[in-house]
Design an enzyme around this catalytic site. Structure first.
Site, mmCIF file in Angstrom:
data_model
loop_
_atom_site.group_PDB
_atom_site.id
_atom_site.type_symbol
_atom_site.label_atom_id
_atom_site.label_comp_id
_atom_site.label_asym_id
_atom_site.label_seq_id
_atom_site.Cartn_x
_atom_site.Cartn_y
_atom_site.Cartn_z
ATOM 1 N N HIS A 208 0.836 -1.209 0.000
ATOM 2 C CA HIS A 208 0.000 0.000 0.000
ATOM 3 C C HIS A 208 0.868 1.257 0.000
ATOM 4 O O HIS A 208 2.091 1.203 0.186
ATOM 5 C CB HIS A 208 -0.954 -0.004 1.204
ATOM 6 C CG HIS A 208 -0.267 0.042 2.530
ATOM 7 N ND1 HIS A 208 0.235 1.204 3.078
ATOM 8 C CD2 HIS A 208 -0.010 -0.942 3.440
ATOM 9 C CE1 HIS A 208 0.765 0.944 4.256
ATOM 10 N NE2 HIS A 208 0.631 -0.352 4.500
ATOM 11 N N CYS A 224 3.167 -4.974 6.694
ATOM 12 C CA CYS A 224 2.768 -4.568 5.353
ATOM 13 C C CYS A 224 3.958 -3.969 4.600
ATOM 14 O O CYS A 224 4.911 -3.482 5.199
ATOM 15 C CB CYS A 224 1.631 -3.553 5.411
ATOM 16 S SG CYS A 224 0.035 -4.274 5.877
#
Length: 248
Positions: A208, A224
């Site tokens: 992301h 992440c």
């Protein structure tokens, strides 16, 4: 009496001739030159004055003397050598971004097919394989110590300006530190997931964007893979759902 007078006259002449010869010898002798540092003790005895012996020094150019003085006062510095990947992780400086993490085409030999994403978490790079021994490389931020992981997944979903729902484990962990997270946050520039998100399999991990680009190149996330917003938009347009992702 006459003989005695003649003897005295002859002796006197011999003495005069000998004195003249001696004077000639001493006058014709070359002068003796003695170094001042050797004559000084004699001068002291003759004059009664304190005479300091002469000291002869080698003439050194002014520039050389300055260089010697600098070397004498210079303190040696210990050599410290650190791998680049370790040095850049020591201190995170806000608002600074290392240019080596800008997107660029690089040589990349792999057996993976074009379109595959390979994430090198140790060196903080994401590679999008393009084939012919090349790949498009991006800088990324990865999991902080204790949140590293590796594996193989596929992109199962893509989202633009995604909402963020922190997992309960993260909410509890941050609350223990005095940081209270919302149960949900709408997508937008202030959202930690940034402009785009690509979800990996059934895990909680995503590739992301981020509104903190200075964190690229560091281990700061909860697992992440984060990218600059402009970079994640670029990658988002190049891949599709089902893309293979390898994290090493």
């Amino acid at each position: 009496m006459m003989k005695k007078s003649l003897f005295l006259a002859a002796s006197f002449l011999l003495i005069l001739s000998g004195t003249a010869g001696a004077q000639d010898r001493y006058q014709n002798r070359p002068p003796v030159i003695v170094s001042p540092d050797l004559t000084a003790p004699w001068v002291m005895q003759l004059t009664g004055e304190r005479v300091r012996p002469a000291v002869y020094r080698q003439q050194v150019p002014a520039a050389t003397r300055k260089q010697i003085a600098r070397q004498a006062t210079r303190q040696p510095r210990p050599a410290v050598v650190q791998p680049a990947s370790i040095a850049r992780r020591q201190k995170l400086v806000k608002s600074q971004f290392d240019p080596q993490f800008l997107p660029q085409m690089v040589a990349y030999e792999t057996k993976e097919k074009p379109g595959t994403i390979v994430i090198d978490t140790n060196n903080r790079f994401l590679y999008l394989v393009t084939g012919n021994g090349e790949a498009r490389r991006y800088g990324v931020g990865v999991g902080k110590p204790g949140f590293e992981w590796a594996g193989e997944h596929r992109i199962t979903r893509k989202a633009e300006w995604p909402d963020w729902t922190p997992p309960q484990e993260m909410i509890a962990r941050e609350a223990a530190k005095g940081h209270y997270l919302p149960a949900r946050m709408d997508g937008g520039p202030a959202n930690p997931l940034g402009a785009r998100a690509m979800y990996l399999g059934s895990t909680l991990y995503r590739i992301h964007g981020t509104n903190a680009p200075w964190t690229i190149g560091y281990g700061v996330s909860s697992g992440c893979i984060r990218m600059r917003n402009e970079d994640v938009v670029d990658l988002y347009e190049r891949v599709k759902v089902g893309t293979k992702v390898i994290v090493i």
